[in-house]
Each structure stands twice: as C-alpha cells, then as structure tokens.
Design a protein around this motif. Structure first.
Motif, PDB file in Angstrom:
ATOM      1  N   LEU A 156       0.855  -1.184   0.000  1.00 13.45           N
ATOM      2  CA  LEU A 156       0.000   0.000   0.000  1.00 13.45           C
ATOM      3  C   LEU A 156       0.893   1.238   0.000  1.00 13.45           C
ATOM      4  N   GLN A 157       0.827   1.982  -1.097  1.00 10.45           N
ATOM      5  CA  GLN A 157       1.733   3.110  -1.289  1.00 10.45           C
ATOM      6  C   GLN A 157       1.153   4.406  -0.722  1.00 10.45           C
ATOM      7  N   GLY A 158       2.052   5.337  -0.388  1.00 10.52           N
ATOM      8  CA  GLY A 158       1.635   6.643   0.114  1.00 10.52           C
ATOM      9  C   GLY A 158       1.243   7.577  -1.015  1.00 10.52           C
ATOM     10  N   ILE A 159       1.274   8.869  -0.754  1.00 16.35           N
ATOM     11  CA  ILE A 159       0.894   9.863  -1.763  1.00 16.35           C
ATOM     12  C   ILE A 159       1.922   9.863  -2.895  1.00 16.35           C
ATOM     13  N   PRO A 160       1.501   9.578  -4.129  1.00 18.60           N
ATOM     14  CA  PRO A 160       2.438   9.601  -5.251  1.00 18.60           C
ATOM     15  C   PRO A 160       3.081  10.989  -5.377  1.00 18.60           C
ATOM     16  N   GLY A 161       4.360  11.017  -5.589  1.00 20.69           N
ATOM     17  CA  GLY A 161       5.046  12.299  -5.724  1.00 20.69           C
ATOM     18  C   GLY A 161       5.769  12.739  -4.467  1.00 20.69           C
ATOM     19  N   THR A 162       5.484  12.100  -3.337  1.00 20.39           N
ATOM     20  CA  THR A 162       6.218  12.442  -2.121  1.00 20.39           C
ATOM     21  C   THR A 162       7.496  11.615  -2.057  1.00 20.39           C
ATOM     22  N   SER A 163       8.560  12.241  -1.561  1.00 20.05           N
ATOM     23  CA  SER A 163       9.834  11.527  -1.458  1.00 20.05           C
ATOM     24  C   SER A 163       9.712  10.354  -0.495  1.00 20.05           C
ATOM     25  N   ALA A 164       8.904  10.513   0.571  1.00 18.75           N
ATOM     26  CA  ALA A 164       8.747   9.433   1.554  1.00 18.75           C
ATOM     27  C   ALA A 164       8.178   8.182   0.896  1.00 18.75           C
ATOM     28  N   ALA A 165       7.127   8.346   0.084  1.00 21.19           N
ATOM     29  CA  ALA A 165       6.519   7.195  -0.586  1.00 21.19           C
ATOM     30  C   ALA A 165       7.489   6.559  -1.580  1.00 21.19           C
ATOM     31  N   ARG A 166       8.172   7.389  -2.349  1.00 17.98           N
ATOM     32  CA  ARG A 166       9.110   6.860  -3.338  1.00 17.98           C
ATOM     33  C   ARG A 166      10.239   6.076  -2.670  1.00 17.98           C
TER      34      ARG A 166
END
Length: 296
Positions: A156-166
């Motif tokens: 389950l991924q975080g907000i696309p575009g955030t460095s944390a998720a990437r």
C-alpha cells in the motif's frame, strides 16, 4: 477615596495584562512551520516537538496546516512571507508541487528547511528526515523472515510524488526482490486510513491468497487491518511511523510490526537547526533520524 482606589486597581490590571502577553518584538525570531496535514497523528507529534523547542528558545512559531493540498500549502507560505517570518520550515505535501513554495521564499531571501519529505528543487538549507529507503528495506527483511522467503505480498503506497513514498517503496522493492516473495499488487492509498480500508477490501477480492501487507504508513496499515479482519483473514501487516495507535495495535496483536520514526525529535531538530542557522551557525545539509523496528 473610592474613585482613587478604582483608578489604582484599573492601572494595576493594565500592568498585569501587559506583563502576561508577549509583543512581536519580544521574540528572538519568528519562524513559520507549514505542515502537510494535521489530520494524522504523526504530523501532530511533529508539530508538538517543534513547539517544545520554540517555547524554550523565545521563538514565535506559527504552524499552518496545508490539508494535503499543494495550493493551500503555497497560500500558507505566501501568508508567512507577508507576515515577515525569519525562516520557513516546510513539511511538503508533494516533493514536486512544493518547489513553487520554496522558490517564493528563496526570492524573498527567506531560508527554508524541509522535514520528512524533500523538495525536488529550490534552495533548502537543511533537510531532516528518517532514512526512508532504509526503513522500506527493514520492512522487506522482516516480511521475508516472517514468510521464510516465500509468499504473496501487497504494497500500500503513500501519496504519489512524495519523497517518503518513493523512498520507502524503493527500499522495500529492492530488498524483497532477493527472495521468492511476489508483490502481487502495488496501489496508492495516499497515507489515509479510510482510503486504505477501501483499497484493501478491493484488493482482497482480487487477490484472496495474500500472506502479508507492507503499508507506507501506520494509518494505511490500520485501515488494511480493518479490511482484513472484516474478511476474516490472517495476514501479516507491517506499517511505518510508530504512531500511538499503531503501538497499541501491536500490543493487542492486531498489527504485526511498524518501522518507527521519531516525529517529535524531527520537529525539535527542525527548530533547533533553524535557530542555529539564524544565529549564523553552520547546519548540516541533511540530518537522518534513526528508525526502529517494533514488533509484537
């Protein structure tokens, strides 16, 4: 005599009120803190840590909530610039979208510090964050151990575009590929508990034979757990952040583990380094905050 006494008491009251309030000019520095959202326990802790240091250092800290909206974030930064702050700390809603806000501050010669999530470009004097890549790899290693190197996993991924998720996703996937575990689905739930519940419900219908879930934050992990419980399944779930709700869920045997960050410490470090920079001291370009695997 009565009139004189009333006049004396009124004057005394004015003195007391004046002593009890602090003027703008009494603060050593004015710092703005733009936070992606305060509808998340992690970022509330981030705010509280920052406020603790500001309070003991005679710093006026103005905290503004962007509500996960890049436009609101930019408006918040513009508001702080107009108010005449000495420095702006930003916890970006999106690493790319925040660039405009950083550049607005740069153009006014207002230094910027970022926390938790990076800005894709623009001048930032210091970035404070956990090692999200390492945290993702830690989650993968733990899941590999739980499943003895074989099985099916959902990410389950975080907000696309955030460095944390990437970075969390990259660390997880680059480590999990050295096993026989298959990541059957990767889908964003935007760091949101309710959204994760819906996403997980749908994914369980499509992939009924799932052994584990890695969620990019605890809020999504807790949403996933609810969907799993409603489906009457037994699936390992590993979150990320170490929030109080997650720790309670681990204690109660509902959540398998979390990669714990230290949001209060991150908030404190942001203000501490802001003060150092404004004092003319050198601050590190990047500050990494330790992570810890917490399991039941």
């Amino acid at each position: 005599m009565r009139i004189l006494l009333k006049g004396f008491l009124f004057a005394l009251a004015l003195i007391i009120v004046g002593c009890g309030s602090q003027k703008e000019t009494d603060y050593k520095y004015k710092i703005g803190f733009v936070i992606s959202t305060l509808n998340n326990p992690f970022f509330v802790k981030l705010k509280e840590g920052a406020e603790d240091i500001a309070n003991v250092n005679n710093v006026k800290l103005t905290v503004l909530d962007s509500r996960n909206d890049p436009i609101k974030e930019q408006n918040n930064v513009e508001s702080l610039i107009v108010s005449g702050v000495d420095l702006i700390i930003i916890n970006p809603t999106d690493s790319d979208a925040v660039v405009k806000s950083v550049e607005l501050a740069n153009n006014k010669n207002i230094p910027v510090i970022t926390v938790d999530r990076k800005a894709a470009s623009g001048k930032v004097v210091c970035h404070i964050a956990s090692d999200n890549y390492k945290g993702g790899a830690m989650a993968a290693e733990y899941i590999i151990d739980l499943l003895n190197g074989k099985g099916n996993v959902i990410e389950l991924q975080g907000i696309p575009g955030t460095s944390a998720a990437r970075e969390r996703g990259k660390g997880f996937n680059e480590r999990i590929k050295y096993s026989d575990i298959k990541v059957v689905a990767r889908q964003p739930a935007n760091f949101d508990r309710r959204e994760a519940l819906v996403v997980m419900e749908n994914l369980l219908q499509r992939y009924p034979n799932v052994d584990a879930v890695f969620a990019h934050n605890d809020e999504m992990a807790l949403g996933a757990i609810k969907a799993i419980e409603e489906a009457n399944k037994d699936i390992y779930v590993v979150g990320f952040d170490g929030t109080e709700d997650a720790l309670l869920a681990i204690k109660n045997g509902r959540l398998t583990a979390t990669i714990a960050q230290q949001p209060s410490r991150m908030g404190r470090l942001a203000v501490e380094n802001a003060i150092k920079y404004l004092n003319g001291e050198k601050v590190p370009k990047n500050i990494k905050v330790d992570l810890l695997l917490i399991k039941g």
